[in-house]
Design a protein around this motif. Structure first.
Motif, PDB file in Angstrom:
ATOM      1  N   UNK A 131       0.832  -1.215   0.000  1.00 11.06           N
ATOM      2  CA  UNK A 131       0.000   0.000   0.000  1.00 11.06           C
ATOM      3  C   UNK A 131       0.866   1.263   0.000  1.00 11.06           C
ATOM      4  N   UNK A 132       1.938   1.269   0.787  1.00 13.33           N
ATOM      5  CA  UNK A 132       2.836   2.421   0.829  1.00 13.33           C
ATOM      6  C   UNK A 132       3.474   2.659  -0.540  1.00 13.33           C
ATOM      7  N   UNK A 133       3.915   1.582  -1.183  1.00 15.56           N
ATOM      8  CA  UNK A 133       4.529   1.729  -2.498  1.00 15.56           C
ATOM      9  C   UNK A 133       3.524   2.230  -3.533  1.00 15.56           C
ATOM     10  N   UNK A 134       2.296   1.740  -3.454  1.00 16.84           N
ATOM     11  CA  UNK A 134       1.267   2.215  -4.383  1.00 16.84           C
ATOM     12  C   UNK A 134       0.995   3.703  -4.148  1.00 16.84           C
ATOM     13  N   UNK A 135       0.872   4.108  -2.894  1.00 15.93           N
ATOM     14  CA  UNK A 135       0.642   5.523  -2.590  1.00 15.93           C
ATOM     15  C   UNK A 135       1.782   6.383  -3.111  1.00 15.93           C
ATOM     16  N   UNK A 136       3.010   5.969  -2.837  1.00 14.15           N
ATOM     17  CA  UNK A 136       4.152   6.780  -3.244  1.00 14.15           C
ATOM     18  C   UNK A 136       4.324   6.809  -4.758  1.00 14.15           C
ATOM     19  N   UNK A 137       4.160   5.656  -5.401  1.00 12.51           N
ATOM     20  CA  UNK A 137       4.371   5.616  -6.850  1.00 12.51           C
ATOM     21  C   UNK A 137       3.228   6.262  -7.626  1.00 12.51           C
ATOM     22  N   UNK A 138       2.006   5.865  -7.321  1.00 15.81           N
ATOM     23  CA  UNK A 138       0.851   6.366  -8.078  1.00 15.81           C
ATOM     24  C   UNK A 138       0.387   7.729  -7.558  1.00 15.81           C
ATOM     25  N   UNK A 139       0.210   7.818  -6.244  1.00 15.55           N
ATOM     26  CA  UNK A 139      -0.322   9.049  -5.664  1.00 15.55           C
ATOM     27  C   UNK A 139       0.649  10.200  -5.689  1.00 15.55           C
ATOM     28  N   UNK A 140       1.857   9.978  -5.192  1.00 17.05           N
ATOM     29  CA  UNK A 140       2.826  11.065  -5.104  1.00 17.05           C
ATOM     30  C   UNK A 140       3.692  11.187  -6.352  1.00 17.05           C
ATOM     31  N   UNK A 141       4.037  10.050  -6.941  1.00 14.25           N
ATOM     32  CA  UNK A 141       4.912  10.078  -8.105  1.00 14.25           C
ATOM     33  C   UNK A 141       4.202  10.142  -9.433  1.00 14.25           C
ATOM     34  N   UNK A 142       2.889   9.935  -9.410  1.00 15.94           N
ATOM     35  CA  UNK A 142       2.066   9.984 -10.620  1.00 15.94           C
ATOM     36  C   UNK A 142       2.559   9.041 -11.718  1.00 15.94           C
ATOM     37  N   UNK A 143       3.002   7.857 -11.298  1.00 14.57           N
ATOM     38  CA  UNK A 143       3.449   6.843 -12.253  1.00 14.57           C
ATOM     39  C   UNK A 143       2.234   6.108 -12.827  1.00 14.57           C
ATOM     40  N   UNK A 144       2.446   5.340 -13.866  1.00 16.34           N
ATOM     41  CA  UNK A 144       1.356   4.577 -14.477  1.00 16.34           C
ATOM     42  C   UNK A 144       0.958   3.436 -13.551  1.00 16.34           C
ATOM     43  N   UNK A 145      -0.261   2.949 -13.740  1.00 12.03           N
ATOM     44  CA  UNK A 145      -0.734   1.826 -12.936  1.00 12.03           C
ATOM     45  C   UNK A 145       0.104   0.587 -13.197  1.00 12.03           C
ATOM     46  N   UNK A 146       0.512   0.392 -14.435  1.00 12.74           N
ATOM     47  CA  UNK A 146       1.314  -0.791 -14.776  1.00 12.74           C
ATOM     48  C   UNK A 146       2.620  -0.798 -13.991  1.00 12.74           C
ATOM     49  N   UNK A 147       3.330   0.305 -14.015  1.00 12.48           N
ATOM     50  CA  UNK A 147       4.586   0.398 -13.281  1.00 12.48           C
ATOM     51  C   UNK A 147       4.348   0.302 -11.782  1.00 12.48           C
ATOM     52  N   UNK A 148       3.327   0.976 -11.280  1.00 12.02           N
ATOM     53  CA  UNK A 148       3.028   0.981  -9.849  1.00 12.02           C
ATOM     54  C   UNK A 148       2.778  -0.426  -9.335  1.00 12.02           C
ATOM     55  N   UNK A 149       1.911  -1.165 -10.003  1.00  6.29           N
ATOM     56  CA  UNK A 149       1.584  -2.536  -9.563  1.00  6.29           C
ATOM     57  C   UNK A 149       2.808  -3.437  -9.681  1.00  6.29           C
ATOM     58  N   UNK A 150       3.548  -3.311 -10.766  1.00  2.97           N
ATOM     59  CA  UNK A 150       4.729  -4.155 -10.962  1.00  2.97           C
ATOM     60  C   UNK A 150       5.779  -3.912  -9.879  1.00  2.97           C
ATOM     61  N   UNK A 151       6.070  -2.656  -9.597  1.00  7.06           N
ATOM     62  CA  UNK A 151       7.086  -2.335  -8.585  1.00  7.06           C
ATOM     63  C   UNK A 151       6.600  -2.722  -7.192  1.00  7.06           C
ATOM     64  N   UNK A 152       5.361  -2.412  -6.856  1.00  8.96           N
ATOM     65  CA  UNK A 152       4.838  -2.724  -5.521  1.00  8.96           C
ATOM     66  C   UNK A 152       4.847  -4.232  -5.275  1.00  8.96           C
ATOM     67  N   UNK A 153       4.378  -5.009  -6.235  1.00  5.30           N
ATOM     68  CA  UNK A 153       4.328  -6.466  -6.072  1.00  5.30           C
ATOM     69  C   UNK A 153       5.739  -7.058  -6.025  1.00  5.30           C
ATOM     70  N   UNK A 154       6.599  -6.631  -6.931  1.00  2.09           N
ATOM     71  CA  UNK A 154       7.960  -7.172  -6.989  1.00  2.09           C
ATOM     72  C   UNK A 154       8.760  -6.804  -5.745  1.00  2.09           C
ATOM     73  N   UNK A 155       8.675  -5.564  -5.322  1.00  4.89           N
ATOM     74  CA  UNK A 155       9.428  -5.122  -4.146  1.00  4.89           C
ATOM     75  C   UNK A 155       8.928  -5.815  -2.882  1.00  4.89           C
ATOM     76  N   UNK A 156       7.627  -5.955  -2.731  1.00  3.20           N
ATOM     77  CA  UNK A 156       7.079  -6.630  -1.550  1.00  3.20           C
ATOM     78  C   UNK A 156       7.513  -8.091  -1.527  1.00  3.20           C
ATOM     79  N   UNK A 157       7.433  -8.766  -2.673  1.00  5.65           N
ATOM     80  CA  UNK A 157       7.872 -10.170  -2.752  1.00  5.65           C
ATOM     81  C   UNK A 157       9.370 -10.293  -2.481  1.00  5.65           C
ATOM     82  N   UNK A 158      10.163  -9.384  -3.027  1.00  3.82           N
ATOM     83  CA  UNK A 158      11.614  -9.432  -2.812  1.00  3.82           C
ATOM     84  C   UNK A 158      11.958  -9.219  -1.344  1.00  3.82           C
TER      85      UNK A 158
END
Length: 177
Positions: A131-158
């Motif tokens: 949730x924090x990564x989604x907020x920071x990437x999408x909400x604050x960073x205004x990144x695309x949903x594709x990048x946001x979901x990919x980074x949030x899922x990958x980083x959390x799993x890693x």
């Protein structure tokens, strides 16, 4: 052309003050600058005070047998002293940026970290981390949903694989592998 006049395309404000003197408050300094500088110094002062009080409660011990709060207390006191000096000696330089709508990004980021720390113990680390990564990437960073979901899922799993599976750190977590 006299030396005091700026060439076309040059900013006259870029010239160094004569005599090497420190710039002083000028009529061109924005009114908010002094207040902004003092507030910027008071924030770490308050944080240092809170840290010092909390460290004292942990117990500082003695120099021969230091307690768990000794070093955090020293850091908190150093923060208070440095911030107090900044608050007292802060002079507007004229290049301060005003608080704008984008300034709230920092406040949202800090508040979200506090929420993350609170939810981390309650829910585990997976959901708050994603949730924090989604907020920071999408909400604050205004990144695309594709990048946001990919980074949030990958980083959390890693992080899960690194800390829980690989290093065996006992973090609160929901997923059991």
């Amino acid at each position: 052309m006299s030396p005091e006049r700026a060439e076309p395309g040059e900013d006259a404000g870029d010239a160094e003050p004569s005599g090497g003197a420190e710039p002083s408050e000028t009529a061109g300094t924005p009114a908010y600058a002094r207040v902004q500088n003092v507030v910027a110094a008071l924030v770490p002062l308050v944080i240092g005070l809170v840290a010092a009080v909390m460290s004292w409660r942990l117990g500082v011990g003695s120099p021969a047998a230091p307690g768990p709060g000794l070093w955090p207390l020293l850091v908190g006191v150093a923060m208070v002293v440095a911030a107090a000096l900044l608050a007292i000696r802060s002079r507007p330089r004229g290049d301060e940026e005003p608080f704008t709508r984008d300034s709230w990004t920092v406040a949202v980021a800090v508040a979200s970290l506090l929420g993350y720390a609170f939810l981390f113990e309650l829910v585990g680390f997976e959901v708050p981390t994603a949730a924090l990564l989604v907020l920071w990437l999408k909400g604050l960073g205004r990144e695309s949903w594709r990048l946001t979901v990919a980074v949030a899922a990958t980083a959390t799993a890693a992080l899960y694989l690194l800390f829980i599976t690989g290093l065996g750190v006992s973090l609160p977590h929901l997923i059991q592998l």
